[in-house]
Scaffold this motif. Structure first.
Motif, short mmCIF file in Angstrom:
data_model
loop_
_atom_site.label_atom_id
_atom_site.label_comp_id
_atom_site.label_asym_id
_atom_site.label_seq_id
_atom_site.Cartn_x
_atom_site.Cartn_y
_atom_site.Cartn_z
N ALA A 138 -10.37 1.48 12.13
CA ALA A 138 -11.28 1.07 13.20
C ALA A 138 -12.08 -0.17 12.82
O ALA A 138 -12.29 -0.47 11.65
CB ALA A 138 -12.24 2.22 13.53
N ASN A 139 -12.53 -0.89 13.84
CA ASN A 139 -13.44 -2.02 13.69
C ASN A 139 -12.88 -3.11 12.78
O ASN A 139 -13.49 -3.49 11.79
CB ASN A 139 -14.81 -1.55 13.18
N ASN A 140 -11.70 -3.57 13.12
CA ASN A 140 -11.08 -4.71 12.46
C ASN A 140 -10.57 -5.67 13.53
O ASN A 140 -11.00 -5.60 14.69
CB ASN A 140 -9.96 -4.23 11.53
N ASN A 141 -9.67 -6.54 13.15
CA ASN A 141 -9.06 -7.48 14.11
C ASN A 141 -7.55 -7.27 14.17
O ASN A 141 -6.79 -8.21 14.36
CB ASN A 141 -9.38 -8.92 13.71
N LEU A 142 -7.14 -6.04 14.01
CA LEU A 142 -5.72 -5.72 14.02
C LEU A 142 -5.16 -5.79 15.43
O LEU A 142 -5.87 -5.58 16.41
CB LEU A 142 -5.51 -4.32 13.42
N LYS A 143 -3.88 -6.07 15.53
CA LYS A 143 -3.27 -6.22 16.84
C LYS A 143 -1.80 -5.82 16.78
O LYS A 143 -1.28 -5.45 15.73
CB LYS A 143 -3.39 -7.67 17.32
N GLY A 144 -1.14 -5.92 17.93
CA GLY A 144 0.28 -5.61 17.98
C GLY A 144 0.52 -4.20 18.50
O GLY A 144 -0.33 -3.58 19.15
N GLN A 145 1.68 -3.70 18.19
CA GLN A 145 2.09 -2.38 18.66
C GLN A 145 1.82 -1.32 17.60
O GLN A 145 1.97 -1.56 16.40
CB GLN A 145 3.58 -2.38 19.01
N VAL A 146 1.43 -0.15 18.04
CA VAL A 146 1.20 0.97 17.14
C VAL A 146 2.49 1.76 17.02
O VAL A 146 3.06 2.20 18.01
CB VAL A 146 0.07 1.87 17.66
N SER A 147 2.93 1.94 15.79
CA SER A 147 4.20 2.63 15.54
C SER A 147 4.10 4.11 15.86
O SER A 147 3.07 4.76 15.62
CB SER A 147 4.61 2.44 14.08
N ALA A 148 5.18 4.67 16.36
CA ALA A 148 5.23 6.09 16.67
C ALA A 148 5.11 6.95 15.42
O ALA A 148 4.78 8.13 15.49
CB ALA A 148 6.52 6.42 17.40
N SER A 149 5.37 6.35 14.25
CA SER A 149 5.29 7.12 13.00
C SER A 149 3.88 7.63 12.74
O SER A 149 3.70 8.59 11.98
CB SER A 149 5.77 6.27 11.83
N LEU A 150 2.87 7.00 13.34
CA LEU A 150 1.49 7.43 13.11
C LEU A 150 1.17 8.75 13.81
O LEU A 150 0.23 9.44 13.43
CB LEU A 150 0.50 6.37 13.59
N ARG A 208 4.43 -1.70 8.55
CA ARG A 208 5.43 -0.69 8.88
C ARG A 208 5.67 0.26 7.71
O ARG A 208 6.07 1.41 7.90
CB ARG A 208 6.75 -1.37 9.25
N SER A 209 5.39 -0.21 6.50
CA SER A 209 5.67 0.59 5.32
C SER A 209 4.80 1.85 5.24
O SER A 209 5.10 2.76 4.46
CB SER A 209 5.46 -0.24 4.05
N ILE A 210 3.74 1.91 6.05
CA ILE A 210 2.90 3.11 6.03
C ILE A 210 3.71 4.35 6.41
O ILE A 210 3.38 5.47 6.00
CB ILE A 210 1.68 2.91 6.95
N SER A 211 4.79 4.15 7.13
CA SER A 211 5.64 5.29 7.51
C SER A 211 6.26 5.97 6.30
O SER A 211 6.72 7.11 6.40
CB SER A 211 6.74 4.83 8.48
N LYS A 212 6.27 5.29 5.15
CA LYS A 212 6.83 5.87 3.93
C LYS A 212 5.88 6.86 3.26
O LYS A 212 6.29 7.59 2.36
CB LYS A 212 7.19 4.77 2.93
N LEU A 213 4.63 6.83 3.65
CA LEU A 213 3.63 7.69 3.02
C LEU A 213 3.71 9.09 3.63
O LEU A 213 2.98 9.44 4.56
CB LEU A 213 2.24 7.09 3.19
N ILE A 268 0.83 -1.20 0.00
CA ILE A 268 0.00 0.00 0.00
C ILE A 268 0.86 1.25 0.00
O ILE A 268 0.45 2.31 -0.46
CB ILE A 268 -0.95 -0.02 1.22
N SER A 269 2.09 1.11 0.47
CA SER A 269 2.99 2.27 0.55
C SER A 269 3.53 2.68 -0.80
O SER A 269 4.20 3.72 -0.92
CB SER A 269 4.15 1.97 1.50
N ASN A 270 3.27 1.90 -1.85
CA ASN A 270 3.73 2.30 -3.18
C ASN A 270 2.93 3.48 -3.75
O ASN A 270 3.38 4.13 -4.70
CB ASN A 270 3.63 1.12 -4.15
N PHE A 271 1.78 3.74 -3.16
CA PHE A 271 0.99 4.89 -3.60
C PHE A 271 1.42 6.10 -2.77
O PHE A 271 0.78 6.49 -1.79
CB PHE A 271 -0.50 4.60 -3.42
N LEU A 272 2.50 6.69 -3.19
CA LEU A 272 3.20 7.66 -2.35
C LEU A 272 2.41 8.95 -2.12
O LEU A 272 2.73 9.71 -1.21
CB LEU A 272 4.56 8.00 -2.97
N ASN A 273 1.39 9.21 -2.91
CA ASN A 273 0.61 10.43 -2.74
C ASN A 273 -0.60 10.25 -1.83
O ASN A 273 -1.38 11.20 -1.66
CB ASN A 273 0.13 10.97 -4.10
N LEU A 274 -0.77 9.07 -1.28
CA LEU A 274 -1.94 8.83 -0.43
C LEU A 274 -1.98 9.82 0.74
O LEU A 274 -1.02 9.95 1.50
CB LEU A 274 -1.93 7.41 0.10
#
Length: 808
Positions: free
Chosen positions: A379-391, A365-370, A343-349
């Motif tokens: 929201a409202n998914n089944n995601l888990k783990g640690q939230v990166s500081a890049s957000l 982790r690649s979202i940090s490239k956007l 998803i991070s290949n769409f750099l203008n997102l």
């Protein structure tokens, strides 16, 4: 100079002046023709306007070609254009309007003119028209079929009116038409297949109507079409395969219809496509991978459909993918699997919305490239783990209703404005880095496992807060006195924690405050009379704490002019309620049309926070996620309040719920409660009320639940339908009540004799004098937003932008 030279020179001069005279005669406008001028003046007089500034239309100005909005042909003097856009004409077209005598008229632009009535069929007589714009008026009736007579039309704009009926098939005759907008009307029926004959058409806008049926396959004949906007209708079926011919389309909107098909397997043929919106339908099938190979693609809305399976992006090299993609919204589908790193290949997102699916695993982790990303909703998914500081560098982050357990602290000051971590598994102390978030407006940490105290340092960032939601954690200690500079704060919800101590008096400075929710803590304080000075306070919830003290002081409920919901139940309040204690509560007395439909704090046009509420209705605690604007409620149950029920309750004509149960009220039930014509729930159980149940309460058609149990009531139960529909338990433990045979299904003892009945009867009570009461009211103050059943805060990210005529 010789004679020949003089002759030559004079000849040149003659030719020069002849050219000047010819040029002037061909470019200087003629005065408008007398009959044209008279037609314009008559048209002016058809509408109740005094003059058209800055060039008044009146007989003192001879040349009508100089009048505002009028353009004449340079050669003939005929009026060829009339543009009165944004002029308040405030009237209707006449069937024989003098406007239709302007036979050389080419452009007619009357948008935003407050024109009412129908479009006369005489419009079809203006055979030279190329442009018609009657949009944004109050036109009614059907579009006249005579519009098909205007063979030269290139531009038709009738949007934003109240036109009804079917789209006339005669429009299909206008083969020079390039722009057609009938959006935002009340049109019905099917899209006529004759529109497929408009071979020159570039834009077709029919959104926001009541059109039905399938999109005709003939639309695929419009090879030059660039925009098709059919959103917010009731269209169904499939997308015609002939749409594959529309390779010049750059804008497709089919939003909010009933389409049930799959999308075309290969969509790469739309090689000019920029905006693709099919949200709020029932499209099926897998993720449309081919759509994302279109280089020009900028906006994609696939929300609220039934797409399934994983999402994946193929051919994502810069040369073949969508390098311009700025908005990706896939919410409310059945997508599964991981959010792909690609998803991070769409750099203008700039905006990503994947909420309400079944995605699992961590945030890639690649979202940090956007670097252009500012808005992320998972929201409202089944995601888990640690939230990166890049957000934390984003503007809006919504991660609610997942299984995240921890987050990285930012290494530098964050610019985040809205952060929603609601309903996850975060634990530990309050995140102190929030204290340095200078621009934070919305913070929701509710329904997690946070503990410890709410830090004093929060006063550094609360200056910019509009909403602070800490509900349902394990925060303890006092609520710190940090609100002195929180002048923008509108919602404060710290319910269902372990807070103690007093309410901080600095809340008095929060002049924008609309919601205070302290429910289910251990706060020990007297009733906060000082909150009555807050001009916009709509909702006050102190339920289930250790508040105490008497309520009999006359100033205890003074103010609170905007209050709409109050719940002080399950505390230890005592004393009597002063007779006029509710007389200043204007928010429960009148309802204004401009009140907002829901409690919705809007951030960046896309973030909505709604409060919900737990209240006792029919003896059961019910939670409501949101309520409509007109809900008004008072819950004083479960205290030790005694004395008479105040007559001033009957002022509150907009009241829907009144719960005074579990106290020690005495004397009779006021007949004036029958003035509460909006009342739906009335609970007076578990008191010491005596006398008869007022029969007038049975005339309240909206009253669906009553409870009078466990009192000292006597006499007959009124026989009206409203009473007969109640459960038997609503009248139990009143030994001297009778007439319950039909309600309880039991054979009771004989009714009392006439002498006994007289002894039970009470003198007729005077209904509350509303005329006199009105004197006590000054002008009401209504500011801000309205809330409903409170207590469960919900932060909702909506990607359904408000449609416009030029938009979807």
């Amino acid at each position: 100079m010789t004679g020949s030279h003089c002759y030559c020179f004079s000849g040149i001069i003659s030719i020069f002046f002849s050219l000047i005279i010819h040029t002037l005669s061909s470019t200087t406008p003629h005065f408008c023709l007398h009959h044209q001028r008279e037609a314009l003046l008559e048209f002016r007089d058809e509408f109740p306007i005094d003059e058209l500034d800055p060039n008044p239309w009146n007989k003192n100005t001879t040349d009508c070609c100089l009048w505002k909005g009028v353009m004449c042909d340079d050669r003939s003097g005929q009026v060829i254009s009339l543009n009165l856009a944004d002029t308040s004409l405030n009237g209707s077209f006449k069937t024989n309007s003098s406007l239709f005598r302007l036979q050389y008229l080419r452009h007619l632009k009357l948008s935003y003119c407050n024109i009412q009535g129908e479009i006369p069929s005489s419009l079809g007589n203006l055979s030279r028209l190329t442009v018609i714009d009657l949009s944004h008026n109050n036109l009614v009736g059907e579009i006249p079929a005579s519009i098909g007579n205007l063979k030269r039309l290139r531009h038709v704009e009738l949007g934003a009116n109240t036109l009804i009926g079917a789209i006339p098939s005669s429009l299909g005759i206008l083969n020079q038409l390039r722009y057609l907008s009938l959006a935002a009307n009340e049109l019905t029926g099917e899209i006529p297949s004759s529109l497929g004959n408009l071979s020159s058409l570039l834009e077709l806008r029919l959104s926001i109507n009541h059109l039905v049926g399938q999109v005709p396959a003939s639309i695929g004949n419009l090879n030059d079409l660039q925009v098709i906007s059919l959103g917010q209708n009731t269209l169904n079926g499939t997308i015609p395969t002939s749409f594959a011919n529309l390779t010049k389309l750059y804008h497709i909107s089919l939003r909010s219809n009933n389409f049930t098909s799959t999308l075309p397997f290969n969509m790469s043929g739309f090689h000019n496509l920029e905006h693709f919106d099919v949200a709020a339908n029932s499209f099926l099938g897998s993720f449309p991978k081919s759509l994302f190979t279109i280089p020009s693609l900028q906006v994609v809305y696939l929300d609220d459909n039934q797409f399934t399976g994983p999402i994946e992006f193929v051919n994502t090299s810069k040369s073949s993918s969508s390098p311009k993609l700025e908005i990706l919204s896939l919410s409310s589908n059945i997508f599964i699997g991981l959010v792909p790193e690609s998803i991070s290949n769409f750099l203008n997102l700039g905006e990503i919305n994947l909420c309400e699916n079944n995605f699992n695993g961590p945030i890639p982790r690649s979202i940090s490239k956007l670097v252009n990303l500012h808005d992320l909703n998972l929201a409202n998914n089944n995601l888990k783990g640690q939230v990166s500081a890049s957000l934390w560098r984003l503007t809006t982050v919504t991660l609610s209703n997942n299984f995240f357990s921890s987050f990285e602290n930012p290494s530098e000051e964050t610019v985040i404005q809205a952060l929603d971590l609601n309903s996850n598994s975060f634990q530990g102390p309050f995140p102190h880095w929030v204290c340095n978030a200078k621009g934070l407006s919305f913070l929701d940490l509710s329904n997690n496992l946070f503990n410890g105290s709410i830090p004093l340092c929060l006063k550094n960032s609360i200056v910019s807060f509009s909403d602070l939601i800490l509900r349902n954690n394990s925060f303890s200690g006092p609520l710190p006195d940090i609100f002195a500079s929180a002048t923008e704060l509108r919602s404060l919800d710290v319910s269902r924690n372990h807070l103690e101590g007093n309410l901080p008096k600095s809340l008095m400075n929060c002049k924008s405050l609309q919601l205070v929710n302290m429910e289910s803590n251990s706060i020990k304080d007297v009733f906060p009379t000082w909150l009555g000075s807050l001009p916009s306070l709509h909702v006050l919830i102190l339920r289930s704490n250790e508040f105490h003290g008497t309520l009999h002081h006359h100033h205890v409920f003074v103010g609170f002019q905007s209050l709409r919901i109050i719940d002080i139940s399950r505390n230890d309040f005592t004393g009597t309620l002063p007779p006029h204690c509710f007389s200043s509560w204007r928010g429960m007395t009148i309802l204004r049309e401009e009140d907002d439909p829901y409690m919705a704090d809007i951030i960046n046009d896309s973030v909505f926070y709604r409060n919900s509420m737990v209240m006792v209705i029919k003896g059961v605690e019910l939670s409501f996620e949101r309520i409509q604007q007109d809900f008004r409620a008072i819950d004083f149950s479960g205290n030790r309040i005694y004395g008479e029920i105040p007559e001033s309750l009957s002022f509150l004509k907009e009241l829907h719920l009144l719960n005074l149960s579990g106290n020690a009220f005495t004397s009779h039930i006021p007949r004036s409660l029958a003035n509460l014509t909006k009342l739906e729930t009335l609970d007076l159980s578990r008191n010491k009320l005596s006398g008869q149940i007022p029969r007038d309460l049975g005339e309240l058609s909206s009253l669906s639940y009553m409870n009078f149990s466990s009192n000292l009531l006597r006499g007959p139960v009124p026989g009206s339908t409203q009473f007969q529909r109640q459960n038997c338990s609503s009248f139990s433990d009143n030994d001297r009540l009778f007439g319950l045979e039909e309600i309880c299904g039991k054979i009771q003892v004989s009714p009392p004799t006439s002498q006994q009945h007289e002894q039970l009867s009470e003198p007729e009570e005077q209904l509350f004098n509303w005329g006199a009461a009105a004197i006590a009211y000054g002008p009401g103050v209504f500011c801000g937003l309205v809330i409903g059943h409170i207590f469960t805060s919900h932060y909702h990210k909506s990607w359904s932008k408000k449609n416009t005529i030029k938009g979807r």
